[in-house]
Motif scaffolding. Structure first.
Motif, mmCIF file in Angstrom:
data_model
loop_
_atom_site.group_PDB
_atom_site.id
_atom_site.type_symbol
_atom_site.label_atom_id
_atom_site.label_comp_id
_atom_site.label_asym_id
_atom_site.label_seq_id
_atom_site.Cartn_x
_atom_site.Cartn_y
_atom_site.Cartn_z
ATOM 1 N N ARG A 156 37.067 17.204 20.856
ATOM 2 C CA ARG A 156 37.824 18.059 21.763
ATOM 3 C C ARG A 156 37.329 17.936 23.203
ATOM 4 N NH1 ARG A 156 41.364 21.581 19.569
ATOM 5 N NH2 ARG A 156 41.291 21.934 17.309
ATOM 6 N N THR A 157 36.017 17.805 23.376
ATOM 7 C CA THR A 157 35.457 17.679 24.723
ATOM 8 C C THR A 157 35.959 16.416 25.398
ATOM 9 O OG1 THR A 157 33.452 18.872 24.075
ATOM 10 C CG2 THR A 157 33.339 17.540 26.079
ATOM 11 N N CYS A 158 35.915 15.298 24.691
ATOM 12 C CA CYS A 158 36.378 14.034 25.264
ATOM 13 C C CYS A 158 37.883 14.058 25.514
ATOM 14 C CB CYS A 158 36.025 12.870 24.339
ATOM 15 S SG CYS A 158 34.251 12.486 24.329
ATOM 16 N N THR A 159 38.631 14.681 24.604
ATOM 17 C CA THR A 159 40.078 14.784 24.779
ATOM 18 C C THR A 159 40.405 15.582 26.033
ATOM 19 O OG1 THR A 159 40.454 14.673 22.386
ATOM 20 C CG2 THR A 159 42.221 15.587 23.723
ATOM 21 N N LYS A 160 39.674 16.672 26.225
ATOM 22 C CA LYS A 160 39.888 17.506 27.408
ATOM 23 C C LYS A 160 39.570 16.742 28.684
ATOM 24 C CE LYS A 160 38.470 21.923 29.449
ATOM 25 N NZ LYS A 160 37.603 23.133 29.273
ATOM 26 N N GLU A 161 38.481 16.021 28.685
ATOM 27 C CA GLU A 161 38.093 15.241 29.861
ATOM 28 C C GLU A 161 39.109 14.131 30.136
ATOM 29 O OE1 GLU A 161 35.693 15.818 32.053
ATOM 30 O OE2 GLU A 161 35.331 17.670 30.942
ATOM 31 N N ALA A 162 39.624 13.510 29.080
ATOM 32 C CA ALA A 162 40.615 12.448 29.251
ATOM 33 C C ALA A 162 41.900 12.995 29.861
ATOM 34 C CB ALA A 162 40.903 11.781 27.905
ATOM 35 N N LYS A 163 42.298 14.190 29.441
ATOM 36 C CA LYS A 163 43.498 14.822 29.991
ATOM 37 C C LYS A 163 43.299 15.147 31.467
ATOM 38 C CE LYS A 163 45.356 16.899 25.768
ATOM 39 N NZ LYS A 163 45.664 18.174 25.063
ATOM 40 N N LYS A 164 42.109 15.649 31.814
ATOM 41 C CA LYS A 164 41.816 15.973 33.213
ATOM 42 C C LYS A 164 41.852 14.714 34.071
ATOM 43 C CE LYS A 164 38.347 18.631 34.140
ATOM 44 N NZ LYS A 164 36.996 19.245 34.094
ATOM 45 N N GLU A 165 41.279 13.631 33.550
ATOM 46 C CA GLU A 165 41.252 12.374 34.288
ATOM 47 C C GLU A 165 42.663 11.826 34.471
ATOM 48 O OE1 GLU A 165 41.417 8.272 35.130
ATOM 49 O OE2 GLU A 165 41.901 9.091 33.143
ATOM 50 N N HIS A 166 43.466 11.918 33.411
ATOM 51 C CA HIS A 166 44.842 11.431 33.476
ATOM 52 C C HIS A 166 45.644 12.240 34.491
ATOM 53 C CE1 HIS A 166 48.734 9.895 32.176
ATOM 54 N NE2 HIS A 166 49.146 11.145 32.101
ATOM 55 N N TYR A 167 45.477 13.565 34.476
ATOM 56 C CA TYR A 167 46.212 14.418 35.412
ATOM 57 C C TYR A 167 45.814 14.110 36.849
ATOM 58 C CZ TYR A 167 47.756 18.525 37.960
ATOM 59 O OH TYR A 167 48.343 19.362 38.890
ATOM 60 N N SER A 168 44.509 13.940 37.085
ATOM 61 C CA SER A 168 44.028 13.644 38.429
ATOM 62 C C SER A 168 44.568 12.302 38.922
ATOM 63 C CB SER A 168 42.500 13.626 38.433
ATOM 64 O OG SER A 168 42.002 13.281 39.709
ATOM 65 N N ARG A 169 44.640 11.339 38.011
ATOM 66 C CA ARG A 169 45.093 9.995 38.394
ATOM 67 C C ARG A 169 46.595 9.939 38.642
ATOM 68 N NH1 ARG A 169 46.342 6.488 34.561
ATOM 69 N NH2 ARG A 169 44.980 7.563 33.083
ATOM 70 N N THR A 170 47.355 10.723 37.878
ATOM 71 C CA THR A 170 48.819 10.651 37.973
ATOM 72 C C THR A 170 49.428 11.800 38.769
ATOM 73 O OG1 THR A 170 49.084 11.894 35.892
ATOM 74 C CG2 THR A 170 48.926 9.481 35.748
ATOM 75 N N ARG A 171 48.590 12.657 39.338
ATOM 76 C CA ARG A 171 49.110 13.835 40.050
ATOM 77 C C ARG A 171 50.092 13.479 41.168
ATOM 78 N NH1 ARG A 171 45.454 18.786 42.553
ATOM 79 N NH2 ARG A 171 47.201 20.159 43.058
ATOM 80 N N PRO A 172 49.809 12.469 42.025
ATOM 81 C CA PRO A 172 50.775 12.137 43.088
ATOM 82 C C PRO A 172 52.147 11.754 42.537
ATOM 83 C CG PRO A 172 48.649 11.123 43.530
ATOM 84 C CD PRO A 172 48.581 11.663 42.135
#
Length: 200
Positions: free
Chosen positions: A68-84
């Protein structure tokens, strides 16, 4: 905790899974037989349960490959990368559907405000606190201490006032219902409804 299933190092798909993780097949199988699972992200050996791994119906154990920790971090990274790109899509959608969104929001606000007003009327007795008028259209919220203008400047419009009063449990010490006549009469008569002046 083990679920009783025994896993073998000879299992072909386990060999593939271990290779993808970059761990020896023996270590991977030992973890499984010990009721644990090696996370595909952090490579930690964690209890093979829903507390540590999210659900995934297609997996052999119905659990995701990452904790769950890695999944959460992956989602945060994906959101940060695709936010624009996401923001660009949102703005484009809003521009292309401006009229429909405006109509939807206006309808939602009307319904929300009508429901709030119904709660307000119910909470404050459904009648004018001075003359007893019960026609709902005529009834208004009155600030007993004549500080309504200040209250609205502090909170905003009437909707914000109703939301604030609802959050406070519809307090009765400073607020009441008055009909339009009594409310206007009170405002024009120094904070006292003319009915009360006549009665006294």
């Amino acid at each position: 905790m083990s679920d009783g299933t025994h896993f073998s190092v000879e299992n072909a798909w386990l060999k593939i899974a271990a290779t993808k993780l970059g761990v020896p097949i023996e270590e991977y199988v030992f973890a499984l037989n010990d009721g644990k699972k090696i996370c595909g992200g952090c490579r930690r050996s964690l209890p093979r349960d829903a507390v540590h791994f999210g659900a995934m119906a297609a997996a052999f154990d119905k659990l995701k490959s990452r904790c769950r920790t890695c999944t959460k971090e992956a989602k945060k990274e994906h959101y940060s990368r695709t936010r624009p790109q996401q923001r660009e899509r949102q703005l484009r959608y809003q521009q292309e559907n401006r009229e429909r969104l405006y109509a939807y929001n206006a309808k939602w606000q009307r319904e929300r405000n009508a429901a709030l007003r119904a709660e307000l009327l119910e909470a404050y007795g459904k009648k004018c606190n001075c003359c007893g008028e019960r026609e709902r259209i005529f009834l208004d919220l009155d600030h007993i201490n004549n500080d309504g203008a200040e209250h609205r400047r502090e909170l905003g419009n009437g909707t914000q006032v109703m939301l604030a009063l609802k959050a406070q449990g519809w307090p009765k010490d400073r607020y009441q219902l008055l009909c339009c006549n009594c409310n206007q009469g009170k405002a024009r008569n120094g904070g006292i409804c003319p009915h009360k002046t006549v009665q006294s």
